[in-house]
Enzyme design. Sequence first.
Site, mmCIF file in Angstrom:
data_model
loop_
_atom_site.group_PDB
_atom_site.id
_atom_site.type_symbol
_atom_site.label_atom_id
_atom_site.label_comp_id
_atom_site.label_asym_id
_atom_site.label_seq_id
_atom_site.Cartn_x
_atom_site.Cartn_y
_atom_site.Cartn_z
ATOM 1 C CB THR A 297 -1.052 0.020 1.045
ATOM 2 O OG1 THR A 297 -2.162 -1.492 1.196
ATOM 3 C CG2 THR A 297 -2.035 1.141 0.857
ATOM 4 N N GLY B 198 0.481 8.893 10.129
ATOM 5 C CA GLY B 198 0.670 9.249 8.385
ATOM 6 C C GLY B 198 0.202 10.010 8.143
ATOM 7 C CD GLU C 125 -0.629 -1.468 10.306
ATOM 8 O OE1 GLU C 125 0.703 -1.875 10.527
ATOM 9 O OE2 GLU C 125 -0.649 -0.482 10.170
ATOM 10 C CE LYS D 33 -0.044 4.139 13.651
ATOM 11 N NZ LYS D 33 -1.450 4.297 13.389
HETATM 12 P P1 NAP Z 1 1.723 -3.934 2.995
HETATM 13 O O1 NAP Z 1 0.536 -3.436 1.553
HETATM 14 O O2 NAP Z 1 1.267 -5.042 3.414
HETATM 15 O O3 NAP Z 1 2.499 -4.193 2.171
HETATM 16 C C1 NAP Z 1 4.159 -4.690 2.667
HETATM 17 C C2 NAP Z 1 5.262 -4.871 1.215
HETATM 18 O O4 NAP Z 1 6.081 -5.160 1.676
HETATM 19 C C3 NAP Z 1 4.317 -6.078 -0.277
HETATM 20 O O5 NAP Z 1 4.866 -5.537 -0.733
HETATM 21 C C4 NAP Z 1 5.609 -7.254 0.587
HETATM 22 O O6 NAP Z 1 5.392 -7.956 -0.220
HETATM 23 C C5 NAP Z 1 6.872 -6.869 0.756
HETATM 24 N N1 NAP Z 1 7.506 -7.653 2.558
HETATM 25 C C6 NAP Z 1 6.614 -7.904 3.253
HETATM 26 N N2 NAP Z 1 7.498 -8.864 4.258
HETATM 27 C C7 NAP Z 1 8.605 -9.023 3.027
HETATM 28 C C8 NAP Z 1 9.825 -9.578 3.035
HETATM 29 N N3 NAP Z 1 9.993 -10.528 4.115
HETATM 30 N N4 NAP Z 1 11.197 -10.325 2.029
HETATM 31 C C9 NAP Z 1 9.960 -9.212 0.936
HETATM 32 N N5 NAP Z 1 9.467 -8.601 1.013
HETATM 33 C C10 NAP Z 1 8.171 -8.311 1.922
HETATM 34 O O7 NAP Z 1 2.029 -2.328 4.314
HETATM 35 P P2 NAP Z 1 1.545 -1.512 4.411
HETATM 36 O O8 NAP Z 1 0.367 -0.920 4.502
HETATM 37 O O9 NAP Z 1 1.775 -0.920 2.907
HETATM 38 O O10 NAP Z 1 2.079 -0.827 4.916
HETATM 39 C C11 NAP Z 1 4.138 -1.293 5.457
HETATM 40 C C12 NAP Z 1 4.243 -0.122 6.436
HETATM 41 O O11 NAP Z 1 3.732 1.111 6.936
HETATM 42 C C13 NAP Z 1 4.067 -0.814 7.794
HETATM 43 O O12 NAP Z 1 5.019 -0.980 8.899
HETATM 44 C C14 NAP Z 1 2.564 0.025 8.285
HETATM 45 O O13 NAP Z 1 1.992 -0.115 9.586
HETATM 46 C C15 NAP Z 1 3.146 1.495 7.955
HETATM 47 N N6 NAP Z 1 2.033 2.172 7.739
HETATM 48 C C16 NAP Z 1 1.007 2.206 6.608
HETATM 49 C C17 NAP Z 1 0.140 2.875 6.252
HETATM 50 C C18 NAP Z 1 -0.749 2.654 5.809
HETATM 51 O O14 NAP Z 1 -1.891 3.880 5.814
HETATM 52 N N7 NAP Z 1 -1.082 1.450 5.197
HETATM 53 C C19 NAP Z 1 0.785 4.320 7.296
HETATM 54 C C20 NAP Z 1 1.543 4.491 8.042
HETATM 55 C C21 NAP Z 1 2.063 3.517 8.066
HETATM 56 P P3 NAP Z 1 4.569 -8.173 -1.227
HETATM 57 O O15 NAP Z 1 3.888 -7.140 -1.967
HETATM 58 O O16 NAP Z 1 5.162 -8.770 -2.365
HETATM 59 O O17 NAP Z 1 3.922 -9.427 -0.933
HETATM 60 N N1 HSE Z 2 -3.321 0.827 10.336
HETATM 61 C C1 HSE Z 2 -3.053 2.020 10.907
HETATM 62 C C2 HSE Z 2 -4.104 3.068 10.832
HETATM 63 C C3 HSE Z 2 -2.071 2.789 9.607
HETATM 64 O O1 HSE Z 2 -5.090 2.441 10.608
HETATM 65 O O2 HSE Z 2 -3.782 4.135 11.411
HETATM 66 C C4 HSE Z 2 -1.232 3.863 9.888
HETATM 67 O O3 HSE Z 2 -0.651 4.048 11.035
#
Ligand code: NAP
Ligand code: HSE
Length: 429
Positions: A16, A137, A193, A208
């Site tokens: 994402t 975020g 998450e 956070k």
């Molecule tokens: P996500 O959609 O689950 O993406 C994770 C990515 O990491 C995927 O591309 C996955 O590969 C790759 N990955 C995970 N484990 C791996 C491994 N062992 N080896 C190689 N690649 C690996 O997660 P996300 O929502 O983007 O979140 C990423 C981070 O940002 C997290 O720490 C989350 O807490 C933080 N965050 C997220 C948001 C949000 O709104 N989503 C907001 C703030 C912070 P594949 O695609 O090939 O599976």
């Molecule tokens: N899972 C988290 C949320 C993503 O819903 O706030 C942003 O850190």
Amino acid sequence: MSFGKAVKIGMLGMGTVGGGVAQIIERNGELLAGKTDINLTLQRVLVRDPSRRRAVDLPPQTYTTDPDVVIRDPAISVVVELMGGIEPARTLISAALKENKDVVTANKDLMAQHGRELLQLARRCGRNIYYEASAGGGIPLVRPLKHCLVANRIKCIIGIINGTTNYILTRMSCDDMDFQEALARAQKLGFAEADPSSDIEGRDAAYKLAILAGIAFNCPVDPGELSIEGIKNVTRADIHYARELGYTIKLLAIGEEKPGGLVLRVHPALVSLAHPLASVHDEFNALFIEGDLIGEAMFYGRGAGALPTASAVVADIIDAVRSYERADKGLYANNLGKTKLLPVSVLNSRFYVRFLAQDRPGVFGALATVFGDEGVSLDMIIQKRKKNGIAEIVLVTHDVSEERFNRSLEKALRLPSIQPDAGVFRVLA
Ligand code: NAP
Ligand code: HSE
């Protein structure tokens, strides 16, 4: 047309948020170069499955399943970790620092639990870790607390800092949506998450809070010591009663200075509709701050989702490239260990309680007596008849110590006419 200093980025993860970073570079790369004179390219990207369709089509050779290809590429100066979780993220960030790369991350689990050790390693390596997107975020919170408000003694921070739970509570409140359906939508929209129990059970907000409180109160915070309660027990009935009483229910993360230490907690609470936090809806987040110089301030914006979060990540990349914060001391400053964390039991709060009771004479009087005997004063009361001889009784207390309240609640739940599972929430002062 491309201009500006060419900077090659390595990314660990392209889900994402990583997809959002790629979209920003594609969509706003020239704008960014015009503003900063820095021209970003995604050089190598680590993923689990290179054949998966991504938000942006990068050249296939960009993707790799070998982390060393990203971390050891001498052309890459900044490594962006967007995989999530503790391992292998922690090991890979350490390796990147040792390879003389700056690191940008959105990983709150990691920064809350191992941020101190990683920032110390960064300092030893002469590099830095940027983590604005890890709390709030797309809303700037880390930088304002570290820089703009540094002259203030922070008295309290009160945040809605989890987008998923705020989205769920908003949909339950505004559309009468069922909890599971609201969660499924939050997951589809990319807010939740990988393991959504971290959102629902309050751990994500606690991580956070640990990061933000560490900066605001200038002390190390172990997230394991925080009092954490999620939103599982919030029902639509509670949301409706709260509204009838002039409140909305929000998952709050609160840090406040009390005599002798800090109280840090995450729990759902009734928030007066007149409070600025009451109008923070859906995936929006807000952090309300009270400082001795600035007084009250509130930061508001999108706390989750691909582009808002990636906006903070890209800003951190630019900061890293500019070496803007080279002298930054990171999360923890000089007075390590001087602040004591106090238990929630030291607090006085107002409480909302919803009881299910036999609908017969004397039941309400018995309840009022139990609270009165313990010296707990009641502020608001609603009683409504439900089906099958059951009534719902909702009470809101005046300020009372947690200990005294818990004692009276225990006694009330032992009354023969009262069912043993009450809905209990604090009310934000
Ligand atoms: P996500 O959609 O689950 O993406 C994770 C990515 O990491 C995927 O591309 C996955 O590969 C790759 N990955 C995970 N484990 C791996 C491994 N062992 N080896 C190689 N690649 C690996 O997660 P996300 O929502 O983007 O979140 C990423 C981070 O940002 C997290 O720490 C989350 O807490 C933080 N965050 C997220 C948001 C949000 O709104 N989503 C907001 C703030 C912070 P594949 O695609 O090939 O599976
Ligand atoms: N899972 C988290 C949320 C993503 O819903 O706030 C942003 O850190």
